[in-house]
Design an enzyme around this catalytic site. Structure first.
Site, PDB file in Angstrom:
ATOM      1  N   LYS A 122       0.843  -1.209   0.000  1.00  0.00           N
ATOM      2  CA  LYS A 122       0.000   0.000   0.000  1.00  0.00           C
ATOM      3  C   LYS A 122       0.876   1.255   0.000  1.00  0.00           C
ATOM      4  CE  LYS A 122      -3.677   2.589   0.276  1.00  0.00           C
ATOM      5  NZ  LYS A 122      -4.436   2.852  -0.970  1.00  0.00           N
ATOM      6  N   ALA A 171     -12.751   4.715  -2.846  1.00  0.00           N
ATOM      7  CA  ALA A 171     -12.245   6.069  -2.579  1.00  0.00           C
ATOM      8  C   ALA A 171     -11.588   6.035  -1.201  1.00  0.00           C
ATOM      9  CB  ALA A 171     -13.371   7.093  -2.618  1.00  0.00           C
ATOM     10  N   ILE A 172     -10.537   5.235  -1.089  1.00  0.00           N
ATOM     11  CA  ILE A 172      -9.882   5.008   0.206  1.00  0.00           C
ATOM     12  C   ILE A 172      -9.164   6.269   0.681  1.00  0.00           C
ATOM     13  CG2 ILE A 172      -8.231   3.546   1.460  1.00  0.00           C
ATOM     14  CD1 ILE A 172     -10.792   2.091   0.325  1.00  0.00           C
ATOM     15  N   CYS A 217      -3.528   8.246  -8.245  1.00  0.00           N
ATOM     16  CA  CYS A 217      -4.621   8.025  -7.296  1.00  0.00           C
ATOM     17  C   CYS A 217      -5.730   9.039  -7.566  1.00  0.00           C
ATOM     18  CB  CYS A 217      -4.141   8.155  -5.855  1.00  0.00           C
ATOM     19  SG  CYS A 217      -5.543   8.130  -4.700  1.00  0.00           S
ATOM     20  N   ILE A 255      -2.840  -0.125 -15.623  1.00  0.00           N
ATOM     21  CA  ILE A 255      -3.340   1.201 -15.302  1.00  0.00           C
ATOM     22  C   ILE A 255      -3.845   1.249 -13.849  1.00  0.00           C
ATOM     23  CG2 ILE A 255      -4.046   1.795 -17.656  1.00  0.00           C
ATOM     24  CD1 ILE A 255      -6.896   0.865 -16.966  1.00  0.00           C
ATOM     25  N   ASN A 256      -3.911   2.465 -13.289  1.00  0.00           N
ATOM     26  CA  ASN A 256      -4.618   2.687 -12.030  1.00  0.00           C
ATOM     27  C   ASN A 256      -6.126   2.693 -12.345  1.00  0.00           C
ATOM     28  OD1 ASN A 256      -5.306   3.524  -9.325  1.00  0.00           O
ATOM     29  ND2 ASN A 256      -3.330   4.555  -9.167  1.00  0.00           N
ATOM     30  N   GLY A 280     -11.410  -3.769 -11.526  1.00  0.00           N
ATOM     31  CA  GLY A 280     -12.056  -5.049 -11.787  1.00  0.00           C
ATOM     32  C   GLY A 280     -12.186  -5.335 -13.278  1.00  0.00           C
ATOM     33  N   GLY A 332      -8.193  -5.597 -13.886  1.00  0.00           N
ATOM     34  CA  GLY A 332      -9.235  -6.591 -14.109  1.00  0.00           C
ATOM     35  C   GLY A 332      -8.792  -8.022 -14.306  1.00  0.00           C
TER      36      GLY A 332
HETATM   37  N1  ORO Z   1      -7.436   4.266  -4.885  1.00  0.00           N
HETATM   38  C1  ORO Z   1      -7.153   3.952  -6.178  1.00  0.00           C
HETATM   39  O1  ORO Z   1      -8.042   3.524  -6.914  1.00  0.00           O
HETATM   40  N2  ORO Z   1      -5.911   4.094  -6.647  1.00  0.00           N
HETATM   41  C2  ORO Z   1      -4.922   4.562  -5.864  1.00  0.00           C
HETATM   42  O2  ORO Z   1      -3.802   4.684  -6.353  1.00  0.00           O
HETATM   43  C3  ORO Z   1      -5.206   4.892  -4.539  1.00  0.00           C
HETATM   44  C4  ORO Z   1      -6.481   4.747  -4.077  1.00  0.00           C
HETATM   45  C5  ORO Z   1      -6.886   5.182  -2.712  1.00  0.00           C
HETATM   46  O3  ORO Z   1      -6.104   5.052  -1.769  1.00  0.00           O
HETATM   47  O4  ORO Z   1      -7.993   5.695  -2.621  1.00  0.00           O
END
Ligand code: ORO
Length: 302
Positions: free
Chosen positions: A44, A69-70, A129, A190-191, A216, A243
């Site tokens: 992480k 949306a962490i 992000c 990709i992100n 996904g 995905g």
């Molecule tokens: N969420 C994502 O989809 N990508 C990231 O690089 C980081 C997060 C997150 O911590 O919200």
């Protein structure tokens, strides 16, 4: 079949790497299987200070995917150095440190601290992000900004730097070329794709952050398309992500031009998915008449 992949800084025993944010620091998964089975682990994101992340709800289901949306929740780089990395050292797998920050200087600060770790073999610069107001995707959607942070990270880093790209751009090829020129050793792509869902009762967004990142199987065709385009335009290796749920998906990413892959959301559905994919991969390669991983890389355009 030999599944080894050698990339800058990374000697992967197989091309399967759990994706950052979907595997924490591996502690929960280590209760289920030996993490040494994995090619590598993208841990992480590390930021200079501890982050609680965004308010909840911060995940929502979607057809063939999920929104998150962490907000870069993590214990901060110092705790990662003191607690998480020494714990991860017991496993024979390659650790990739995902690096994030609210400004270019914060990325450099995190890298300068992580340079001291023997456990971290490479950096993954998270300029993609979608869930933070400062830094993150804000640094990854123009070639100029992406190149600037890459250059600064490279100057600070004592290990190879991979740059994790955002799909939320018009022309990913020009961003990939800009970070290659700025000295990136590799790309991760990709992100997540920015999206949102609404609650039918209230009419309001389900996520407290309003928008989130879609991951996904729903985004796999987008990832394949982007890897395919970028692989023909750059000379640095690509780690494909987006995905993947089974070994057949890995082969598709290799054909598109990726040399290794990261597996994200599927870890939430089946925590054993990475080891299952590693086990299945030789059979799938054989089924499609592929004699080595290297032979598959970029087949779609060679
Ligand atoms: N969420 C994502 O989809 N990508 C990231 O690089 C980081 C997060 C997150 O911590 O919200």
């Amino acid at each position: 079949m030999d599944l080894h992949v050698k990339l800058p800084g990374l000697n992967l025993k197989n091309p399967i790497i759990p994706a950052s944010g979907c595997f924490g620091f591996g502690r929960e998964f280590a209760e289920l299987y030996d993490l040494s089975l994995l090619g590598g682990i993208a841990i992480k994101s590390a930021t200079p200070q501890k982050r609680f992340g965004n308010p909840t709800p911060r995940v929502a289901e979607t057809p063939s995917g999920m929104l998150n949306a962490i907000g870069l929740q993590n214990p901060g780089v110092d705790v990662i150095l003191e607690k998480e990395l020494p714990w991860l050292a017991q496993f024979d797998t390659e650790i990739i440190a995902n690096v994030a920050g609210a400004s270019e200087e914060e990325y450099v600060e995190v890298i300068e601290k992580l340079n001291a770790s023997q456990v971290v073999k490479a950096y993954e610069l998270n300029i993609s992000c979608p869930n933070v107001k400062h830094g993150g995707i804000g640094l990854g959607t123009t070639p100029e900004l992406a190149a600037k942070v890459t250059k600064m990270a490279k100057a600070a880093a004592n290990k190879p730097v991979y740059v994790k790209l955002s799909p939320n751009v018009t022309n990913i090829v020009e961003i990939a070329k800009a970070v290659e020129e700025a000295g990136a050793d590799g790309l991760v792509m990709i992100n997540t794709m920015m999206g949102m869902r609404l609650d039918l009762h209230t009419g309001k967004p389900i996520l407290a952050n309003v928008t989130g990142g879609l991951s996904g199987p729903a985004i796999k065709p987008v990832a394949i398309r982007m890897v395919y385009q970028v692989a023909q335009a750059v000379n640095i290796p690509i780690i494909g992500v987006g995905g993947i749920t089974r070994a057949e998906d890995v082969l598709e990413f290799l054909y598109a031009g990726a040399s290794a892959v990261e597996v994200g959301m599927q870890n939430f559905i089946d925590p054993y998915c990475c080891v299952k994919i590693i086990e299945e991969l030789p059979k799938v390669l054989e089924t499609y008449g592929v004699n080595s991983l290297q032979e598959a890389v970029g087949r779609s355009f060679k």
